[in-house]
Design a protein around this motif. Structure first.
Motif, PDB file in Angstrom:
ATOM      1  N   UNK A 110      -1.201   2.531   9.672  1.00 24.31           N
ATOM      2  CA  UNK A 110      -2.259   1.988   8.812  1.00 24.31           C
ATOM      3  C   UNK A 110      -2.822   3.027   7.833  1.00 24.31           C
ATOM      4  N   UNK A 111      -2.798   4.282   8.204  1.00 31.34           N
ATOM      5  CA  UNK A 111      -3.196   5.332   7.253  1.00 31.34           C
ATOM      6  C   UNK A 111      -2.164   5.404   6.130  1.00 31.34           C
ATOM      7  N   UNK A 112      -0.891   5.350   6.489  1.00 26.35           N
ATOM      8  CA  UNK A 112       0.174   5.395   5.479  1.00 26.35           C
ATOM      9  C   UNK A 112       0.084   4.189   4.543  1.00 26.35           C
ATOM     10  N   UNK A 113      -0.186   3.031   5.111  1.00 27.71           N
ATOM     11  CA  UNK A 113      -0.354   1.813   4.298  1.00 27.71           C
ATOM     12  C   UNK A 113      -1.543   1.975   3.349  1.00 27.71           C
ATOM     13  N   UNK A 114      -2.619   2.557   3.829  1.00 25.74           N
ATOM     14  CA  UNK A 114      -3.799   2.804   3.002  1.00 25.74           C
ATOM     15  C   UNK A 114      -3.457   3.750   1.846  1.00 25.74           C
ATOM     16  N   UNK A 115      -2.701   4.800   2.151  1.00 28.44           N
ATOM     17  CA  UNK A 115      -2.309   5.771   1.116  1.00 28.44           C
ATOM     18  C   UNK A 115      -1.478   5.074   0.043  1.00 28.44           C
ATOM     19  N   UNK A 116      -0.551   4.222   0.472  1.00 29.50           N
ATOM     20  CA  UNK A 116       0.238   3.461  -0.501  1.00 29.50           C
ATOM     21  C   UNK A 116      -0.687   2.607  -1.377  1.00 29.50           C
ATOM     22  N   UNK A 117      -1.578   1.860  -0.745  1.00 35.75           N
ATOM     23  CA  UNK A 117      -2.477   0.964  -1.483  1.00 35.75           C
ATOM     24  C   UNK A 117      -3.408   1.724  -2.414  1.00 35.75           C
ATOM     25  N   UNK A 118      -3.767   2.951  -2.043  1.00 32.78           N
ATOM     26  CA  UNK A 118      -4.653   3.760  -2.884  1.00 32.78           C
ATOM     27  C   UNK A 118      -3.959   4.197  -4.175  1.00 32.78           C
ATOM     28  N   UNK A 153       0.024   3.570  -5.343  1.00 35.88           N
ATOM     29  CA  UNK A 153       1.449   3.264  -5.184  1.00 35.88           C
ATOM     30  C   UNK A 153       2.364   4.111  -6.087  1.00 35.88           C
ATOM     31  N   UNK A 154       1.848   4.559  -7.218  1.00 36.05           N
ATOM     32  CA  UNK A 154       2.670   5.296  -8.191  1.00 36.05           C
ATOM     33  C   UNK A 154       3.182   6.623  -7.648  1.00 36.05           C
ATOM     34  N   UNK A 155       2.461   7.246  -6.744  1.00 36.84           N
ATOM     35  CA  UNK A 155       2.877   8.550  -6.225  1.00 36.84           C
ATOM     36  C   UNK A 155       3.436   8.474  -4.805  1.00 36.84           C
ATOM     37  N   UNK A 156       3.530   7.256  -4.263  1.00 39.26           N
ATOM     38  CA  UNK A 156       3.916   7.089  -2.873  1.00 39.26           C
ATOM     39  C   UNK A 156       5.406   7.261  -2.666  1.00 39.26           C
ATOM     40  N   UNK A 157       5.767   8.036  -1.637  1.00 36.45           N
ATOM     41  CA  UNK A 157       7.154   8.150  -1.196  1.00 36.45           C
ATOM     42  C   UNK A 157       7.127   8.224   0.326  1.00 36.45           C
ATOM     43  N   UNK A 158       8.030   7.480   0.965  1.00 38.21           N
ATOM     44  CA  UNK A 158       8.143   7.566   2.416  1.00 38.21           C
ATOM     45  C   UNK A 158       9.605   7.461   2.787  1.00 38.21           C
ATOM     46  N   UNK A 159      10.092   8.421   3.591  1.00 41.19           N
ATOM     47  CA  UNK A 159      11.545   8.458   3.883  1.00 41.19           C
ATOM     48  C   UNK A 159      12.044   7.302   4.713  1.00 41.19           C
ATOM     49  N   UNK A 214       5.997  -0.425  -0.490  1.00 38.64           N
ATOM     50  CA  UNK A 214       4.711  -0.928  -0.015  1.00 38.64           C
ATOM     51  C   UNK A 214       4.794  -2.116   0.915  1.00 38.64           C
ATOM     52  N   UNK A 215       5.995  -2.388   1.448  1.00 35.63           N
ATOM     53  CA  UNK A 215       6.158  -3.476   2.402  1.00 35.63           C
ATOM     54  C   UNK A 215       6.128  -2.853   3.805  1.00 35.63           C
ATOM     55  N   UNK A 216       5.048  -3.118   4.515  1.00 41.38           N
ATOM     56  CA  UNK A 216       4.828  -2.531   5.836  1.00 41.38           C
ATOM     57  C   UNK A 216       4.994  -3.621   6.892  1.00 41.38           C
ATOM     58  N   UNK A 217       6.113  -3.581   7.596  1.00 36.39           N
ATOM     59  CA  UNK A 217       6.413  -4.571   8.621  1.00 36.39           C
ATOM     60  C   UNK A 217       5.687  -4.156   9.900  1.00 36.39           C
ATOM     61  N   UNK A 218       4.767  -4.996  10.337  1.00 36.22           N
ATOM     62  CA  UNK A 218       3.902  -4.653  11.466  1.00 36.22           C
ATOM     63  C   UNK A 218       4.592  -4.887  12.800  1.00 36.22           C
ATOM     64  N   UNK A 219       5.522  -3.988  13.107  1.00 35.03           N
ATOM     65  CA  UNK A 219       6.237  -4.005  14.379  1.00 35.03           C
ATOM     66  C   UNK A 219       6.152  -2.614  14.984  1.00 35.03           C
ATOM     67  N   UNK A 220       6.117  -2.550  16.302  1.00 29.63           N
ATOM     68  CA  UNK A 220       5.927  -1.280  17.009  1.00 29.63           C
ATOM     69  C   UNK A 220       6.944  -0.213  16.603  1.00 29.63           C
ATOM     70  N   UNK A 221       8.220  -0.606  16.462  1.00 25.52           N
ATOM     71  CA  UNK A 221       9.259   0.369  16.105  1.00 25.52           C
ATOM     72  C   UNK A 221       8.974   1.000  14.742  1.00 25.52           C
ATOM     73  N   UNK A 222       8.547   0.183  13.799  1.00 22.66           N
ATOM     74  CA  UNK A 222       8.239   0.688  12.450  1.00 22.66           C
ATOM     75  C   UNK A 222       7.020   1.607  12.521  1.00 22.66           C
ATOM     76  N   UNK A 223       6.011   1.166  13.244  1.00 18.64           N
ATOM     77  CA  UNK A 223       4.791   1.971  13.373  1.00 18.64           C
ATOM     78  C   UNK A 223       5.087   3.332  13.999  1.00 18.64           C
ATOM     79  N   UNK A 224       5.911   3.345  15.027  1.00 17.43           N
ATOM     80  CA  UNK A 224       6.227   4.610  15.703  1.00 17.43           C
ATOM     81  C   UNK A 224       7.175   5.472  14.873  1.00 17.43           C
ATOM     82  N   UNK A 225       8.008   4.852  14.044  1.00 19.09           N
ATOM     83  CA  UNK A 225       8.831   5.600  13.087  1.00 19.09           C
ATOM     84  C   UNK A 225       7.918   6.342  12.112  1.00 19.09           C
ATOM     85  N   UNK A 226       6.911   5.655  11.585  1.00 24.81           N
ATOM     86  CA  UNK A 226       5.949   6.271  10.666  1.00 24.81           C
ATOM     87  C   UNK A 226       5.243   7.436  11.363  1.00 24.81           C
ATOM     88  N   UNK A 227       4.845   7.243  12.608  1.00 23.88           N
ATOM     89  CA  UNK A 227       4.176   8.309  13.364  1.00 23.88           C
ATOM     90  C   UNK A 227       5.107   9.505  13.554  1.00 23.88           C
TER      91      UNK A 227
END
Length: 140
Positions: free
Chosen positions: A124-132, A134-140, A53-66
């Motif tokens: 930000x959608x992924x961050x929202x899903x985590x916050x909604x 966290x128990x079921x959240x997985x992100x590679x 649930x640690x979302x580093x607000x940097x362009x590279x991270x955001x585009x990796x998520x995308x």
């Protein structure tokens, strides 16, 4: 590109059989990461914390998520696609997390409307899903 084809074939094969186990999801996630991480030139130290649930607000991270969202077929025409994400959840997620994941996707449906950039919207959608849920959240 061959990794992408392998991932797609794997996802289709699993979808035809039944939902994936968490072990299979994590294995597929590793393949997706091997494609998206170098494409976005992002270090492990910046994307490993996503699962906690640690979302580093940097362009590279955001585009990796995308990139991951695109590979998971949750992005159509460079926009997040709610229906496609729900379909993927139905097809691929194990029964025990299917409904909670769909509930989180639904709860975060409108978040992307605040962002024109697909990288920011995905992040930000992924961050929202985590916050909604966290128990079921997985992100590679």
């Amino acid at each position: 590109m061959s990794i992408l084809i392998a991932v797609v074939k794997f996802l289709v094969a699993i979808a035809l059989c039944n939902a994936m186990t968490m072990k299979q999801i994590k294995s597929t996630g590793k393949m997706m990461r091997k494609t998206c991480q170098p494409k976005n030139n992002v270090a492990d130290e910046k994307i490993d914390p996503l699962s906690e649930g640690v979302f580093i607000e940097e362009k590279e991270v955001m585009c990796y998520v995308a990139c991951i969202m695109k590979m998971a077929n949750a992005v159509k025409n460079n926009k997040l696609n709610y229906e496609a994400a729900m379909k993927q959840a139905d097809l691929l997620f194990p029964e025990e997390i299917k409904q909670p994941a769909k509930d989180a996707i639904t709860a975060c449906k409108k978040v992307s409307e605040s962002y024109k950039d697909i990288c920011e919207a995905s992040f930000y959608v992924t961050k929202c899903i985590y916050n909604h849920n966290p128990a079921i959240f997985y992100f590679p």
